[in-house]
Design an enzyme around this catalytic site. Structure first.
Site, PDB file in Angstrom:
ATOM      1  N   ALA A   1      16.868   8.913  -1.256  1.00 47.07           N
ATOM      2  CA  ALA A   1      17.777   7.801  -1.540  1.00 47.07           C
ATOM      3  C   ALA A   1      18.535   8.063  -2.841  1.00 47.07           C
ATOM      4  CB  ALA A   1      16.989   6.492  -1.627  1.00 47.07           C
TER       5      ALA A   1
ATOM      6  N   GLY B   1      -5.824   0.848   8.930  1.00 49.12           N
ATOM      7  CA  GLY B   1      -4.813   0.344   9.851  1.00 49.12           C
ATOM      8  C   GLY B   1      -4.747  -1.174   9.857  1.00 49.12           C
ATOM      9  N   ARG B   2      -5.445  -1.786   8.927  1.00 50.01           N
ATOM     10  CA  ARG B   2      -5.492  -3.248   8.837  1.00 50.01           C
ATOM     11  C   ARG B   2      -5.604  -3.883  10.216  1.00 50.01           C
ATOM     12  NH1 ARG B   2      -3.489  -5.800   3.906  1.00 50.01           N
ATOM     13  NH2 ARG B   2      -1.771  -4.346   3.912  1.00 50.01           N
TER      14      ARG B   2
ATOM     15  N   ASP C   1       2.829  -0.105  11.850  1.00 50.04           N
ATOM     16  CA  ASP C   1       2.891  -1.390  12.551  1.00 50.04           C
ATOM     17  C   ASP C   1       4.244  -2.087  12.389  1.00 50.04           C
ATOM     18  OD1 ASP C   1       2.529  -1.813   9.861  1.00 50.04           O
ATOM     19  OD2 ASP C   1       1.069  -3.426  10.095  1.00 50.04           O
TER      20      ASP C   1
ATOM     21  N   ARG D   1       1.122  -5.231  -5.086  1.00 48.42           N
ATOM     22  CA  ARG D   1       1.324  -6.389  -4.202  1.00 48.42           C
ATOM     23  C   ARG D   1       1.516  -7.570  -5.159  1.00 48.42           C
ATOM     24  NH1 ARG D   1      -0.546  -4.215   0.772  1.00 48.42           N
ATOM     25  NH2 ARG D   1      -2.335  -2.856   0.559  1.00 48.42           N
TER      26      ARG D   1
ATOM     27  N   THR E   1       4.507   2.782   5.283  1.00 48.77           N
ATOM     28  CA  THR E   1       3.115   2.344   5.437  1.00 48.77           C
ATOM     29  C   THR E   1       2.398   3.316   6.354  1.00 48.77           C
ATOM     30  OG1 THR E   1       1.657   0.673   6.457  1.00 48.77           O
ATOM     31  CG2 THR E   1       3.920   0.707   7.232  1.00 48.77           C
TER      32      THR E   1
ATOM     33  N   LYS F   1     -23.456  15.836  26.103  1.00 43.20           N
ATOM     34  CA  LYS F   1     -22.360  16.104  25.154  1.00 43.20           C
ATOM     35  C   LYS F   1     -22.991  16.509  23.820  1.00 43.20           C
ATOM     36  CE  LYS F   1     -18.818  14.637  27.673  1.00 43.20           C
ATOM     37  NZ  LYS F   1     -17.750  15.508  28.146  1.00 43.20           N
ATOM     38  N   ALA F   2     -22.415  17.500  23.185  1.00 42.15           N
ATOM     39  CA  ALA F   2     -23.005  18.053  21.956  1.00 42.15           C
ATOM     40  C   ALA F   2     -23.029  17.049  20.808  1.00 42.15           C
ATOM     41  CB  ALA F   2     -22.240  19.293  21.547  1.00 42.15           C
TER      42      ALA F   2
ATOM     43  N   ASP G   1       5.209  -4.465   6.143  1.00 49.91           N
ATOM     44  CA  ASP G   1       5.801  -5.742   6.579  1.00 49.91           C
ATOM     45  C   ASP G   1       5.927  -6.770   5.452  1.00 49.91           C
ATOM     46  OD1 ASP G   1       3.081  -5.993   6.540  1.00 49.91           O
ATOM     47  OD2 ASP G   1       2.902  -6.914   8.523  1.00 49.91           O
TER      48      ASP G   1
ATOM     49  N   GLY H   1       0.838  -1.202   0.000  1.00 47.40           N
ATOM     50  CA  GLY H   1       0.000   0.000   0.000  1.00 47.40           C
ATOM     51  C   GLY H   1       0.870   1.248   0.000  1.00 47.40           C
TER      52      GLY H   1
ATOM     53  N   ASP I   1       0.220   2.416   8.348  1.00 50.85           N
ATOM     54  CA  ASP I   1      -0.273   1.652   9.503  1.00 50.85           C
ATOM     55  C   ASP I   1       0.568   1.799  10.775  1.00 50.85           C
ATOM     56  OD1 ASP I   1      -2.173   0.784   7.760  1.00 50.85           O
ATOM     57  OD2 ASP I   1      -1.377  -1.245   7.533  1.00 50.85           O
TER      58      ASP I   1
ATOM     59  N   ARG J   1     -26.133  14.021  16.176  1.00 51.96           N
ATOM     60  CA  ARG J   1     -26.012  12.647  15.681  1.00 51.96           C
ATOM     61  C   ARG J   1     -24.844  11.910  16.320  1.00 51.96           C
ATOM     62  NH1 ARG J   1     -27.461  13.905   9.384  1.00 51.96           N
ATOM     63  NH2 ARG J   1     -29.609  13.170   9.507  1.00 51.96           N
TER      64      ARG J   1
HETATM   65  O1  F6P Z   1      -1.314  -1.326   4.738  1.00 56.14           O
HETATM   66  C1  F6P Z   1      -1.839  -0.120   4.380  1.00 56.14           C
HETATM   67  C2  F6P Z   1      -3.314  -0.220   4.154  1.00 56.14           C
HETATM   68  O2  F6P Z   1      -3.795   1.046   3.771  1.00 56.14           O
HETATM   69  C3  F6P Z   1      -4.122  -0.778   5.314  1.00 56.14           C
HETATM   70  O3  F6P Z   1      -4.370   0.164   6.309  1.00 56.14           O
HETATM   71  C4  F6P Z   1      -5.360  -1.269   4.602  1.00 56.14           C
HETATM   72  O4  F6P Z   1      -5.978  -2.305   5.313  1.00 56.14           O
HETATM   73  C5  F6P Z   1      -4.803  -1.794   3.319  1.00 56.14           C
HETATM   74  O5  F6P Z   1      -3.589  -1.107   3.086  1.00 56.14           O
HETATM   75  C6  F6P Z   1      -5.713  -1.609   2.123  1.00 56.14           C
HETATM   76  O6  F6P Z   1      -5.114  -2.192   1.022  1.00 56.14           O
HETATM   77  P1  F6P Z   1      -5.603  -2.004  -0.480  1.00 56.14           P
HETATM   78  O7  F6P Z   1      -5.229  -0.620  -0.909  1.00 56.14           O
HETATM   79  O8  F6P Z   1      -4.885  -3.045  -1.244  1.00 56.14           O
HETATM   80  O9  F6P Z   1      -7.090  -2.168  -0.458  1.00 56.14           O
END
Ligand code: F6P
Length: 328
Positions: A28, A176-177, A135, A77, A131, A219-220, A108, A16, A133, A168
């Site tokens: 780089a 964030g998967r 992570d 990917r 990424t 709360k508003a 990852d 991603g 995420d 509402r």
């Molecule tokens: O890993 C980054 C991310 O944006 C995640 O947060 C999300 O779950 C995933 O990629 C979505 O992937 P794609 O763009 O392939 O739908």
């Protein structure tokens, strides 16, 4: 220090995309030129390596990319790179260009690919954490995380305006998967009523009770942030369950989705990507292979890729404590 005999470096972005990838590529490549190296762009990640979509980069290629979201090298990917045949093809293509080292920018899965490739073919690689995420271990933040949080917060602020006008309850799903870093960060930054993340289960009853208390306190507006892949389900699923307990609420769901992946990188992401891009080249020249360059307390740290990708980066408990105090 004696510099390793590396003459041609290939750079790729994979998985991603994330804001700041362009800034990392540019850094780089500029660093490569500084050290008199030839730099190659490998387009569409590992897929492009297999398809031989590889071109020598010149300084014009990296002009005015620092400030742009996405990745001009494009990303993918690659299922084929998971196969031995695919990796063999990729290796043959690299050799045909005389490329002797790689800089892999991604999450990852992408870094796992670099690690495997190094183990199988001995191609020196430095990974950069690219990424939204956040992570990956071995870095305080990944490239793109800060921008994604800013984007999410700006969007939630807008939702807050309309939520308040109509009294509402909104459920906003962030990306964030399997990781709740964006959710916790954006949740604190947007005064969320509650934050639901994959790493922590919150019973629907607990959430409902929280919302009841907030309603009594007049709360508003109420905004609940839900990380995709959360243990209790996505935003729509949770909204559905909550509706059964709080039928008087006008409930809406917003999924921020890929909006969070785009846009110009924040100042933090530009700095992070620039420092890490230079460090990737210098790491390779110093013989630091099979590592990920990250930034910890503003210092560049090289962590073995195997260590950076293990699933042990945890959301900060203290962030949770703060979010709880601020939402009661
Ligand atoms: O890993 C980054 C991310 O944006 C995640 O947060 C999300 O779950 C995933 O990629 C979505 O992937 P794609 O763009 O392939 O739908």
């Amino acid at each position: 220090m004696e510099l390793k005999n590396i003459k041609k470096i290939g750079v790729l972005t994979s998985g991603g995309d994330s804001p700041g990838m362009n800034a990392a590529i540019r850094a780089a490549v500029r660093a490569g030129f500084y050290y008199n190296l030839e730099m190659y762009g490998i387009y569409r990640g590992y897929e492009g390596m297999i398809q031989n979509d590889i071109k020598k980069l010149h300084s014009g290629d990296i002009a005015h990319v620092l400030e742009r979201g996405g990745t001009f090298l494009k990303s993918a990917r690659s299922a084929d790179f998971r196969t031995t045949e695919g990796r063999q093809k990729a290796y043959n293509n690299l050799k045909s260009h005389g490329i002797d080292a790689l800089i892999v920018i991604g999450g990852d899965g992408s870094l796992t690919g670099a690690h495997l490739f190094y183990k199988e073919f001995g191609i020196p690689a430095v990974g950069l954490p690219g990424t939204i995420d956040n992570d990956l271990s071995g870095t305080d933040a990944t490239i793109g995380f800060d921008t994604a949080c800013n984007t999410a917060i700006q969007a939630i602020d807008k939702i807050r305006d309309t939520a308040t006008s109509h009294d509402r309850l909104f459920f906003v799903e962030v990306m964030g998967r399997d990781a709740g870093f964006i959710a916790i960060n954006a949740g604190i930054g947007s005064a969320a009523a509650a934050i639901l993340i994959p790493e922590k289960k919150m019973a629907i009853e607990e959430l409902v009770e929280k919302l009841r208390i907030r309603t009594k306190a007049k709360k508003a507006s109420n905004i609940v942030i839900v990380a995709e892949g959360g243990k209790s389900g996505g935003a729509a699923e949770i909204a559905e369950k909550v509706k059964k307990h709080l039928p008087y609420y006008d409930i809406k769901v917003t999924i921020l989705g890929h909006l969070q992946r785009g846009g110009a990188p924040s100042s933090y992401d530009r700095l992070l990507a620039s420092k890490l891009g230079v460090s990737a080249v210098e790491g390779l020249l110093q013989g630091k292979y099979d590592v990920m360059a990250g930034l910890i307390n503003h210092k560049v740290v090289y962590t073995p890729i195997k260590r950076a990708i293990v699933d042990d980066k945890e959301v900060d408990e203290d962030d949770f404590r703060v979010a709880k105090i601020l939402s009661t």
